[in-house]
Write an enzyme that holds these catalytic residues in place. Structure first.
Site, PDB file in Angstrom:
ATOM      1  N   ASP A 141      -7.660  -5.978   1.925  1.00 59.95           N
ATOM      2  CA  ASP A 141      -7.623  -6.664   0.967  1.00 59.95           C
ATOM      3  C   ASP A 141      -6.416  -6.112  -0.042  1.00 59.95           C
ATOM      4  O   ASP A 141      -5.952  -4.982   0.023  1.00 59.95           O
ATOM      5  CB  ASP A 141      -8.939  -6.630   0.009  1.00 59.95           C
ATOM      6  CG  ASP A 141      -9.161  -5.281  -0.546  1.00 59.95           C
ATOM      7  OD1 ASP A 141      -9.152  -4.207   0.277  1.00 59.95           O
ATOM      8  OD2 ASP A 141      -9.544  -5.127  -1.560  1.00 59.95           O
ATOM      9  N   GLU A 191     -11.463  -2.676  -0.688  1.00 58.84           N
ATOM     10  CA  GLU A 191     -11.381  -1.460  -1.338  1.00 58.84           C
ATOM     11  C   GLU A 191     -10.741  -1.566  -2.514  1.00 58.84           C
ATOM     12  O   GLU A 191     -11.291  -0.588  -3.670  1.00 58.84           O
ATOM     13  CB  GLU A 191     -10.277  -0.813  -0.306  1.00 58.84           C
ATOM     14  CG  GLU A 191     -10.029   0.693  -0.676  1.00 58.84           C
ATOM     15  CD  GLU A 191      -9.082   1.096  -1.704  1.00 58.84           C
ATOM     16  OE1 GLU A 191      -8.834   2.069  -2.183  1.00 58.84           O
ATOM     17  OE2 GLU A 191      -8.047  -0.171  -2.132  1.00 58.84           O
TER      18      GLU A 191
END
Length: 405
Positions: free
Chosen positions: A80, A171
């Protein structure tokens, strides 16, 4: 395929995580990259590569015959990106033989300026990859993915022990390990490729918490407000004034912790503030929480019980607590940097990484640099040479464990 070529492919996938979502992963777009990575791993010979229901990608590479006794290690990166500057596709710029000067970021009006980013002078002569000034690049952490994948492509060219691979979602919103399966990963040590300058070896993170503060006021007509009105927004401002002004992110560095006000909303009747609290030192971290609790107590005594309500939620702990007990994981990483031709840069993470929680989940997990800089905004950039060094560090690290066995 070179590592930077993979990066340019991966950044074409928009993968912002969404902190307002309650799903796992927080955004379905992350599956697109996850499935593409599974396909690529399988093409590279990782037969058990798979993506689970939570968007975690796992794969394993068996040891070279005769090296099954070598310590099993693994490498992790997150898929991400932050959601800021991610509302349209990235359009990277590639600048060969960078001259060390100011770089225009497309037609955005923004520039990369060595006066603002002093490290740029050290990148002179390299091939620089930047944004066009309107998006993030996505090198955080697709550069880490690209470097891991490039090593996987060449894994049969050298001896190695058992190798595990994982790519994680979410994350950037602090949920990268929420559904991580340590047993499935199956390694003694993991290494996140989620740092900045190539050669970074990081085994200290902040201790981290979020603090939400709620303020309840008394809203009466201002013409008859004397000794009756309590303005919740002003009480919120007073709360912030009770925290040390010198201990904010913009005034701290290295091992210095901070209080960071990240949002504030308010009216006369109600207000709320959100902070993040950070410190590498556990006792100082506890003191920071106590300082906020004392501010809550003081204001409730001044304005009446229930005027201020503080909620603190711890997020992660300093992974040094675990990693200081694993000197071989650190020393092998430092030696690998030297073999790859870069001095090891041992510095604390002024933030968090998946490795912080993973270390406390039973997978000691230092963090390594990828060669990227200025993450989380339109100034993000990386060099081809920095990524190539990142690849060589991983290869050398694998060999350090082979030599140790």
């Amino acid at each position: 395929m070179k590592a930077h070529e993979r990066l340019l492919k991966y950044v074409s996938y928009r993968t912002p995580s969404d902190e307002n979502s309650e799903t796992s992963p927080s955004s379905q777009c992350q599956f697109s990259l996850a499935h593409a990575l599974v396909d690529e791993l399988k093409e590279l010979g990782v037969e058990d590569a798979a993506c689970d229901e939570y968007c975690y990608v796992y794969g394993h590479i068996p040891a070279t015959p005769g090296k099954e006794h070598v310590t099993a290690i693994g490498f992790c990166s997150h898929m991400d990106t932050v959601s800021d500057y991610c509302d349209h596709d990235a359009n990277p710029q590639i600048i060969e033989n960078y001259d060390g000067g100011v770089v225009k970021l497309g037609d955005s009006g923004l520039v990369l300026d060595p006066e603002v980013f002093p490290h740029l002078k050290d990148l002179k002569g390299r091939t620089l990859i930047t944004t066009d000034g309107t998006t993030v690049l996505g090198a955080d952490d697709k550069a880490g993915i690209a470097e891991i994948m490039t090593v996987v492509e060449h894994i049969n060219e050298f001896e190695h022990g058992p190798i595990s691979i994982a790519f994680t979602p979410d994350e950037e919103i602090g949920r990268g390990t929420a559904h991580f399966d340590v047993a499935r990963f199956d390694a003694k040590y993991g290494y996140t490729l989620d740092g900045s300058t190539e050669g970074e070896v990081q085994y200290e993170t902040f201790n981290a918490a979020t603090a939400k503060v709620y303020f309840k006021g008394e809203n009466v007509h201002p013409g008859s407000a004397k000794d009756v009105m309590i303005n919740a927004s002003l009480v919120a401002m007073e709360f912030d004034s009770l925290l040390p002004a010198a201990e904010r992110p913009e005034r701290t560095e290295d091992h210095e912790g901070f209080y960071h006000l990240i949002s504030v909303n308010g009216t006369v009747s109600d207000a709320n503030m959100t902070y993040i609290i950070r410190d590498h030192d556990a006792s100082k971290f506890a003191n920071r929480q106590d300082t906020m609790k004392m501010a809550e107590k003081f204001l409730n005594e001044k304005y009446g019980e229930g005027t201020v309500r503080l909620e603190i939620k711890e997020q992660y702990r300093n992974m040094a607590e675990v990693l200081e007990k694993c000197p071989d994981a650190i020393e092998n990483a430092k030696n690998a940097c030297k073999v790859a031709g870069v001095d090891p840069l041992v510095i604390p993470v002024r933030g968090g990484t998946d490795g912080a929680n993973l270390s406390f989940m039973g997978l000691p997990c230092p963090n390594l640099g990828t060669g990227g800089h200025a993450f989380h905004g339109p100034y993000e950039h990386i060099t081809v040479e920095g990524m190539e060094t990142g690849v060589e560090v991983i290869k050398a690290l694998i060999n350090e464990f082979v030599k140790e066995a």
